[in-house]
Design a protein around this motif. Structure first.
Motif, PDB file in Angstrom:
ATOM      1  N   UNK A  59      27.762   3.486-103.356  1.00 18.27           N
ATOM      2  CA  UNK A  59      28.781   3.728-104.272  1.00 18.27           C
ATOM      3  C   UNK A  59      29.008   2.449-104.809  1.00 18.27           C
ATOM      4  N   UNK A  60      29.207   1.553-104.448  1.00 20.47           N
ATOM      5  CA  UNK A  60      29.543   0.149-105.254  1.00 20.47           C
ATOM      6  C   UNK A  60      28.157  -0.022-106.105  1.00 20.47           C
ATOM      7  N   UNK A  61      27.170  -0.057-105.521  1.00 21.74           N
ATOM      8  CA  UNK A  61      25.948  -0.150-106.357  1.00 21.74           C
ATOM      9  C   UNK A  61      25.740   0.760-107.448  1.00 21.74           C
ATOM     10  N   UNK A  62      26.065   2.001-107.050  1.00 19.63           N
ATOM     11  CA  UNK A  62      26.048   2.962-108.210  1.00 19.63           C
ATOM     12  C   UNK A  62      26.965   2.700-109.372  1.00 19.63           C
ATOM     13  N   UNK A  63      28.249   2.385-108.888  1.00 20.06           N
ATOM     14  CA  UNK A  63      29.219   1.586-109.855  1.00 20.06           C
ATOM     15  C   UNK A  63      28.902   0.765-110.825  1.00 20.06           C
ATOM     16  N   UNK A  64      28.290  -0.422-110.019  1.00 19.18           N
ATOM     17  CA  UNK A  64      27.610  -1.451-110.714  1.00 19.18           C
ATOM     18  C   UNK A  64      26.590  -1.208-111.869  1.00 19.18           C
ATOM     19  N   UNK A  65      25.784  -0.025-111.479  1.00 23.62           N
ATOM     20  CA  UNK A  65      24.674   0.438-112.293  1.00 23.62           C
ATOM     21  C   UNK A  65      25.228   1.060-113.390  1.00 23.62           C
ATOM     22  N   UNK A  95      28.477   9.931-109.283  1.00 23.34           N
ATOM     23  CA  UNK A  95      29.082  11.022-108.804  1.00 23.34           C
ATOM     24  C   UNK A  95      28.760  11.575-107.607  1.00 23.34           C
ATOM     25  N   UNK A  96      27.246  11.533-107.340  1.00 28.27           N
ATOM     26  CA  UNK A  96      26.410  11.989-106.224  1.00 28.27           C
ATOM     27  C   UNK A  96      26.796  11.106-105.016  1.00 28.27           C
ATOM     28  N   UNK A  97      27.127   9.881-105.255  1.00 33.83           N
ATOM     29  CA  UNK A  97      27.439   8.956-104.332  1.00 33.83           C
ATOM     30  C   UNK A  97      28.872   8.994-103.620  1.00 33.83           C
ATOM     31  N   UNK A  98      29.745   9.250-104.790  1.00 29.84           N
ATOM     32  CA  UNK A  98      31.115   9.685-104.500  1.00 29.84           C
ATOM     33  C   UNK A  98      31.266  10.915-103.636  1.00 29.84           C
ATOM     34  N   UNK A  99      30.562  11.853-103.666  1.00 35.52           N
ATOM     35  CA  UNK A  99      30.572  13.161-102.885  1.00 35.52           C
ATOM     36  C   UNK A  99      29.869  12.873-101.504  1.00 35.52           C
ATOM     37  N   UNK A 100      28.763  11.993-101.379  1.00 28.60           N
ATOM     38  CA  UNK A 100      28.262  11.834-100.246  1.00 28.60           C
ATOM     39  C   UNK A 100      29.427  10.732 -99.239  1.00 28.60           C
TER      40      UNK A 100
END
Length: 395
Positions: free
Chosen positions: A153-159, A300-305
């Motif tokens: 999720x942190x990586x996705x937020x940075x992306x 969003x998917x990482x948040x759900x996961x």
């Protein structure tokens, strides 16, 4: 029933006495003095071992009428030496013995039940410990999954932040790169509109509109390549009706038309030459938007996961707490069962050591005469065996 774990007295051992000498037949009993009262009969002393047998019968699972009958027969059956009993007394001793054995068997079953329960609980303890270990492992896996999902999720937020910054850069590049072309396109539209709305009517010589059309064209003339002398002649030329125009006036209007057309062509060339760059920048912006949309969807998917992983971790933690609680509750139960087993075994040991011993002592006790005869038989058997051992080497 009586408590099976209380301390019991030791059975009283009946002494084996030599038979008392019988009075001679010629000896007559002494005569009582006339008028003397007969001595009171002595009450026979009860055997203390009767209490152990009585206690056993009180514990036996019997109809009350049978119990009372057997209790009443203790003295009549077991109070008589075994070698002097009648058949009915032997039968009664047998029935009493069966009751004693039944109580002993019931106590043994109680011991066996506690042993079986202990074995079951000990087996259950292993199962509970295994469940605790499995729950700990499951929680470890769930926690590791939460950590992994948090990292993703942190990586996705940075992306997402990178994609948003990239889009802003591409939009800025597009704005800067398209500024000249957009300005040229806007001016081209103005020139084309002015040619259609003002120059064409002016060229056609519409009555009374020359000055108005010239006023409409005037803002564009500063950028048009028009000779200064022609420029100074345009106001008066445009104000003349077509019939009054001279050859110079006609040349001036034609020059104005060519200047406007050249201006439009130059602007069109600028627009056309900037098209490839504009398209490239537009494609870059579209790609940046797509990257941002994709990154946002991935976040969003990482948040759900991560939410699902945290929920699974919470369930695993609850499972571990339940497993540990079950294992902790099992300990006192195992201790209670161990204590109950000790109590049952102590009750059985006490019953065998006292009640059964009392019964067997009473059952097997012989009269003094019978004991002496048994002793003589034993001595004779020992002497015969010794004689046989001495004769064997001679043979």
């Amino acid at each position: 029933s009586h408590s099976s774990s209380r301390a019991q007295p030791e059975p009283a051992r009946a002494p084996c006495l030599a038979p008392e000498p019988r009075p001679a037949a010629a000896m007559a009993p002494p005569k009582r003095k006339a008028g003397a009262a007969a001595p009171a009969a002595k009450k026979p002393k009860s055997n203390p071992n009767f209490a152990g047998v009585q206690d056993a019968l009180e514990r036996a699972d019997l109809p009350e009428s049978c119990r009372q009958m057997l209790l009443a027969c203790i003295d009549k059956a077991l109070g008589v030496p075994s070698d002097e009993r009648q058949q009915e007394q032997h039968s009664m001793v047998g029935m009493i013995g069966e009751c004693v054995q039944a109580v002993q068997a019931a106590l043994q079953r109680a011991v066996d039940a506690e042993i079986a329960k202990m074995q079951e609980l000990e087996g259950t303890k292993g199962e509970l410990d295994a469940k605790v270990s499995a729950a700990e492992a499951a929680l470890g896996v769930a926690s590791a999954d939460v950590a992994e999902k948090s990292t993703k999720l942190a990586e996705a937020a940075a992306a997402v932040q990178g994609a948003r910054a990239g889009l802003q850069d591409r939009v800025s590049e597009q704005r800067e790169g398209d500024r000249d072309r957009n300005e040229a396109a806007a001016k081209l539209g103005e020139v084309q509109a002015a040619i259609a709305e003002h120059f064409k009517p002016l060229e056609a010589g519409e009555e009374g509109t020359g000055e108005a059309h010239f006023a409409g064209l005037l803002p564009l003339l500063k950028d048009a390549a028009i000779d200064v002398s022609l420029m100074s002649a345009l106001p008066s030329t445009c104000a003349k009706p077509p019939a009054e125009r001279s050859s110079f006036d006609i040349m001036t209007i034609e020059h104005l038309g060519r200047s406007l057309s050249d201006r439009a062509a130059a602007l069109q060339a600028a627009v056309d030459s900037g098209a490839p760059g504009a398209e490239e920048r537009a494609a870059a912006v579209a790609a940046a938007k797509a990257t941002l949309e994709s990154s946002t969807a991935s976040e969003a998917a990482c948040n759900e996961q991560l939410a699902a992983a945290k929920s699974a971790e919470q369930e695993a933690r609850k499972g571990l707490e339940a497993a540990r609680a079950a294992a902790a509750a099992h300990g006192p139960e195992l201790e209670r069962t161990a204590k109950a087993r000790q109590d049952r075994e102590a009750a059985l040991e006490a019953f065998v050591g006292y009640n059964v011993a009392c019964f067997e002592l009473l059952r097997d006790t012989k009269s003094a005469k019978g004991a002496e005869a048994e002793l003589q038989l034993g001595e004779a058997a020992a002497a015969a065996a010794e004689a046989g051992d001495e004769a064997a080497p001679a043979a």
